[in-house]
Design an enzyme around this catalytic site. Sequence first.
Site, PDB file in Angstrom:
ATOM      1  N   SER A 180      12.501  -1.010  -1.755  1.00 19.73           N
ATOM      2  CA  SER A 180      11.060  -0.847  -1.965  1.00 19.73           C
ATOM      3  C   SER A 180      10.790   0.414  -2.756  1.00 19.73           C
ATOM      4  CB  SER A 180      10.320  -0.792  -0.629  1.00 19.73           C
ATOM      5  OG  SER A 180      10.337   0.519  -0.085  1.00 19.73           O
ATOM      6  N   ASP A 181       9.608   0.450  -3.386  1.00 19.12           N
ATOM      7  CA  ASP A 181       9.148   1.702  -3.956  1.00 19.12           C
ATOM      8  C   ASP A 181       8.648   2.590  -2.823  1.00 19.12           C
ATOM      9  OD1 ASP A 181       8.514   3.631  -5.828  1.00 19.12           O
ATOM     10  OD2 ASP A 181       7.559   2.223  -7.201  1.00 19.12           O
ATOM     11  N   ALA A 182       8.543   3.875  -3.108  1.00 22.00           N
ATOM     12  CA  ALA A 182       8.238   4.845  -2.058  1.00 22.00           C
ATOM     13  C   ALA A 182       6.889   4.565  -1.408  1.00 22.00           C
ATOM     14  CB  ALA A 182       8.264   6.259  -2.633  1.00 22.00           C
TER      15      ALA A 182
END
Length: 957
Positions: free
Chosen positions: A244-246
């Site tokens: 996932s992105d942050a």
Amino acid sequence: MNEPARHDQDPAFRNPALSPAERVDDLLGRLTLDEKIGLLHQYQAPVERLGLRGFRTGTEALHGLAWHGPATVFPQAVGLASTWNPDLVRQVGEATGDEVMAFHHKDPQSVGRNVWAPVVNPLRDPRWGRNEEGYSEDPWLTGVMGTAYASGLRGGQAVLKTAPTLKHFLGYNNETDRCVTSSVLPPRVLHEYELKAFRPALEAGAAVAVMPSYNLVNGRPAHLSPLIAGHLREWAPDDILVVSDAYAPGNLAGLQGYHKDLPEAYAHAIKAGLDSFTQDDADTAATLGHVRAALDRGLLTEADIDAAARHALSIRVRLGEFDPATPYDDITHDVVNSPEHRRLAREAARQSITLLKNDGLLPLAAPRTVAVIGPLADALFEDWYSGTLPYQVTALAGLAERCETVYCEGVDRVALRTEGGYVGASADPAGGPLYVGSERSCFDVFDWGGGAYAFRSCANGRHVSAGEDGVLSNDQPGPNGWEVRQTFRIEERPRGVVLRNISSGRYVTVAGGVVRTTDDPDAASVLALEPVESGAARAAEAAARADVAIVVLGDHPLVNGRETEDRATLALPERQEALLKAVHAANPATVLVVSSGYPFAVTWAQEHLPAIVWSAHGGQEYGNALAEVLLGDEDPGGRLTQTWYRSAADLPDLLDYDVIACDATYLYYRGRPLYPFGHGLSYTRFAYSGLELSSADLAEGGTLTVRVTVTNAGEREGEEVVQFYTHQRRSRVKQPLRQLRGFVKVRLAPGESRTVSVDVPVGDLAFWDVTRGRFVVEDAAHTVQVGASSGDIRLCAPFRVRGERIPPRDLTSGPLDAADHDEYDGVVLCDAALDSGDAVRSTGPGAWIAFKDCDFGGDFGGDSGGDSSGASDGGFGDQGPSACLLAVSSDEGGVVTLRLDDPLIGEVAGAVSVPPTASRHDFVEVSTPLAGAAGVRDLYVVYESEGVTVSALGFCP
């Protein structure tokens, strides 16, 4: 280093003679459920009983290793692509991978080997704040460069050096409200433009991981996309890791509100294909607690956990983590900023430099004195994903090594006067709080565009920053950090101006002699900006004394066009353009050098200046490379990888992702750009001749070979990028004006000729057929176009492809998905269900979608927009379909009308009333008898009401 080899009793997962799948099977079978859950976070938990160390995903390595101290800094990604040299880009990736390994060997837990690069989002709109991170507006070229860089990062051995991650899947080109906006991707745009950029690196095994994007796509969060399993995993030859992105997972039940709580959201994400949660930094407890809660509630099974854990373990096995040794064990810190990497950085910078205009001033002919002017003339900037520069060769430094220079920064110097005196600043090198006193103190003003200004104290050369406590101090080297606290807006007031800190949105005020910020706009201190020195006037004086003036302008990568901030305009910052005009008035022999991560609309410069050069921020060796090009040691090797428009008015809305319908990018843009895609000049001239095609008539499955001879017709050695395009001349659908199919970069001596060629598989000419949901090569005439850019075509040749003729839509084969329409107006694509499927929702009354060439059967005797020649039974017999069933939903209800051949005046074939439904995903079937629908006709579904959604249409005999 890895553990040494053990005896024959070692577990199978430590046996490199076995296949990765066998080793993963063995390791997965040894883990408990809780241990497997511990693998689903960015910070994977160690399993000490099996000798598994902790594992961290996410080392930034976009154009060199970032965030871990000094390392070789190469040109930004858009600059690397501007070299049009995939092998050079691969070498940069390889060098970066070596430096990642060197840092990893020093600190394995902080510097992981899963690298978050490259970025392969096509550069659809130059206003995108992260334009510098991508490669090109062309998806094929993006795929070429992304594959090259990822190939270098992963290394050439069976064991991975690093595990490259493609970012950001999918439809991500806006920072404005990026977590809540939905990118509307019609099927053709999805398959022909967006997915096309991601496929090559995965298919080649160069990239082994993917990061979804923050946004939604067609109403569904990208982290929940069914395309992860349906396309990405199918393309890759091995397991891929989806990270996932942050902080994006938290948005699923937060900003996006797609699920009611995080256990439900995380369960959906894991089932959709997310393997690793980048959430809450190193604190894994909450995230893994939500995963366990999802298991307890029956939203997940252990098999779901196993699938995600398998993907995580597969990467670690292929990285050689459990091998007794790897081919990379001998890489030491000596490679970091090594002489070889410095030379590579210089060559990459040199080949990225692009000559946009030249009336003969360049290359400079042994100038006695060069005035080097501008806010970027003696500065190199790091962007958010840069490494720490180990040294800096600025434009001034590079030129000063070669000739006599006169330097002027060219920024205005002012004093800030309040009612109580002047704003003052500490002379301490470390800076201190600003204050108000009677003695005048001066500040240099930097204009970075978009209304963003920075103030540098003349007392100590440090920039003014708003601290977390709101106090202003002159203690920073320049704009920096995730929250850039060093930029301000200047707002006019009746008696002067007020300053507003951009990061906090708070106004500058004076309270008790201290300069600080306040939320109250009425409490803002009104200031007078008293001119002390004019930067433009000083620069003009310097330019007048020199043989030639080099004006270096551009952007600051952390201001007005960066992650979280899009640009509103393409114009140069106002004070920078004024500086350029003043210098040119003083010395017509003025060269504009633009250093930026995105295109500028330098229209005035194009009309008035003799020479313009561009490059992205070029890394540590930028100044040396620039000097080599300006002084003629080297030919400018760069070519643009995206269109430079004359104005933002030439662009569609930033959130309009339908490049086909809105005529965006060089593929569809019909206007006259400032500089076309592929543009870039040489110091010599090239002639094209002898265009040959291997065949003028091709069948599906064949390959077209295109050959052309290129001759250096000038008097000096030079580089040319020979570009090959095709255009389909007739089609059922709107086709690109031209589309890049290949290129060859050549270096030729004066008078030298070389024949170059590219192979174009006929399958590459396919487009997505919405009537049958697959790619199709149409039976059609095409043209090959060969030249120096998309706007400088030198030779053309026709050829024909014996492909398919797309038949009328078969209404008997099953329901029509509403998303598979041909044309539309006033609608958006949205999610038909939580997990999969698209639907079409109206944004206002009078919206419509069109299905062209529908075969209703029977015999239609009138004129129509479709193919009405002859009779057709369409599977419905002589009478055609008797009724149409529509799957619909709506919060408030509405009406949908079916019209033939025109959405406004076409014959009404039927109409339905749409009842209010329980939710947007609660579709009900409504039906209408069909009148007059026979033969091949165009069907328009007209939404008479706002907020009505249609997912499918079915037809009854």
